[in-house]
Design an enzyme around this catalytic site. Structure first.
Site, PDB file in Angstrom:
ATOM      1  N   SER A  39       9.851 -85.618  60.328  1.00 27.37           N
ATOM      2  CA  SER A  39      10.900 -86.252  59.530  1.00 27.37           C
ATOM      3  C   SER A  39      11.346 -85.261  58.459  1.00 27.37           C
ATOM      4  O   SER A  39      11.728 -84.142  58.803  1.00 27.37           O
ATOM      5  CB  SER A  39      10.399 -87.579  58.935  1.00 27.37           C
ATOM      6  N   THR A  40      11.293 -85.629  57.185  1.00 25.45           N
ATOM      7  CA  THR A  40      11.796 -84.771  56.119  1.00 25.45           C
ATOM      8  C   THR A  40      11.109 -83.403  56.144  1.00 25.45           C
ATOM      9  O   THR A  40       9.891 -83.308  56.104  1.00 25.45           O
ATOM     10  CB  THR A  40      11.569 -85.428  54.746  1.00 25.45           C
TER      11      THR A  40
ATOM     12  N   MET B 171       8.103 -88.198  55.274  1.00 22.46           N
ATOM     13  CA  MET B 171       7.706 -89.312  54.422  1.00 22.46           C
ATOM     14  C   MET B 171       7.458 -90.559  55.260  1.00 22.46           C
ATOM     15  O   MET B 171       8.127 -90.779  56.267  1.00 22.46           O
ATOM     16  CB  MET B 171       8.786 -89.591  53.375  1.00 22.46           C
TER      17      MET B 171
ATOM     18  N   ASP C  58       5.412 -93.294  60.062  1.00 22.68           N
ATOM     19  CA  ASP C  58       5.785 -93.300  61.473  1.00 22.68           C
ATOM     20  C   ASP C  58       5.047 -92.199  62.221  1.00 22.68           C
ATOM     21  O   ASP C  58       5.053 -91.044  61.806  1.00 22.68           O
ATOM     22  CB  ASP C  58       7.304 -93.100  61.602  1.00 22.68           C
TER      23      ASP C  58
ATOM     24  N   HIS D  64      13.429 -87.471  62.914  1.00 25.54           N
ATOM     25  CA  HIS D  64      14.261 -88.492  62.274  1.00 25.54           C
ATOM     26  C   HIS D  64      15.575 -87.855  61.832  1.00 25.54           C
ATOM     27  O   HIS D  64      15.602 -87.038  60.923  1.00 25.54           O
ATOM     28  CB  HIS D  64      13.555 -89.094  61.064  1.00 25.54           C
TER      29      HIS D  64
END
Length: 348
Positions: free
Chosen positions: A168-169, A287, A290, A194
């Site tokens: 993700s991030t 973050m 998931d 993501h």
């Protein structure tokens, strides 16, 4: 009560600026200031340094990419790109990630009544993640194009092993580091990053220029093959099913999981059911949680599992949750993850 996070929105549209301000401040976590162009933004930053910048791409006088490049060279404040969904603007947004932006968001759909419920949570989560990020950790050594040939790789070889990666991030550059170090004949790689709808195809194209393996956005029914990387499309889950003698991907619009679509958990659980012990699960920077439960399910079915360590994670959320669950068989710094994968998998 925690202090408010200072955000500077840089966009030439007054309506976009006001919409982003209302969405962020409604959460009670942010204090938002405006700048109509990068020149005003530079003056505002000199007076009060924000914790996060939300940046448009197309602006008069100085475009967002130029401003970002100048900012990263002098004061690398976390930047979230707010961009149109598709076309050339998506490719520029992906280039912005390569130049140091933390994440990318779609432009607000100002005329759509359900925008607030559909997208406000994504906006708040993304800006919050940027505020808590370690700026610049993901891009450690610069990644250079290494593909020797543009030809198809192992086109007819069905996958018997799979590597599933979630991020993700900070994951866009972490994925570039990991994938660029895997050889052309590596086992199939399946990726969930993501990212909003409209940007994953441009991101896959960028990775394809960096990796020795062939990288593309996944299509429904596409076979999983050795030497190929398939990236889940934005706003679509990716799962694996058996199609005759091969495994193929399914692209679905089933409900969000962990507030995400695509979800890392959805991919990991599917890989655990289809490939079982003949797989490796890797959870990179991001973050939230998931992927943590899915990684544990992979481990419980005999798969090898890896989590990125705290020191090299831009946001140590998803890997931390996996480690706390006992899902990570190995915890490695970003620069060692590719070799860690190769240590665990046969290459033939």
């Amino acid at each position: 009560m925690n202090p408010l996070i200072d955000v500077l929105v840089v966009d030439d549209s007054a309506l976009v600026r006001q919409t982003l301000k209302e969405l962020l401040e409604r959460s009670g976590e942010f204090s938002v200031a405006f700048a109509a162009d990068p020149f005003i933004a530079e003056r505002r930053i000199a007076i009060k340094r924000p914790q996060v910048i939300v940046l448009d791409i197309e602006m008069p006088g100085m475009d967002g990419l130029t401003f970002l490049t100048r900012l990263m060279a002098t004061d690398p404040i976390p930047v979230v790109i707010c961009s149109a969904r598709a076309g050339e603007d998506a490719a520029v947004a992906i280039e912005a990630l390569a130049r140091g932006a933390i994440d990318v968001l779609p432009k607000p759909r100002l005329a759509v009544k359900d925008f607030l419920s559909d997208t406000s949570a994504l906006l708040v989560d993304t800006v919050r993640a940027a505020a808590h990020s370690k700026r610049g950790m993901s891009a450690a050594p610069p990644v250079r194009p290494v593909r020797a040939q543009p030809a198809e790789i192992n086109k007819g070889i069905a996958a018997t092993w799979a590597v599933a990666i979630g991020a993700s991030t900070g994951g866009t550059e972490a994925l570039a580091v990991v994938l660029s170090a895997l050889p052309r004949d590596s086992p199939a790689v399946l990726v969930v990053q993501h990212m909003p709808e409209g940007f994953t195809k441009a991101f896959a194209n960028r990775l394809n220029g960096l990796a020795q393996m062939s990288v593309k956005e996944a299509e429904d029914g596409e076979p999983i093959r050795q030497g190929h990387v398939l990236l889940a499309p934005g706003n679509r889950h990716m799962t694996i099913v058996r199609g005759g003698a091969r495994f193929v991907v399914q692209i679905q619009t089933t409900p969000h999981v962990n507030r995400h679509r695509p979800s890392v958990d959805v991919l990991f659980r599917s890989v655990s059911e289809t490939f079982g012990s003949r797989s490796v699960g890797v959870l990179l920077t991001g973050m939230g949680r998931d992927g943590a439960a899915g990684l544990l399910e992979m481990k419980n079915r005999g798969a090898h599992t890896i989590a990125q360590d705290e020191s090299t994670s831009v946001v140590f959320g998803m890997p931390k949750e996996a480690i706390l669950l006992g899902a990570a068989g190995r915890v490695l710094p970003l620069q060692n993850i590719s070799s860690g994968i190769l240590d665990l998998l046969p290459l033939s």
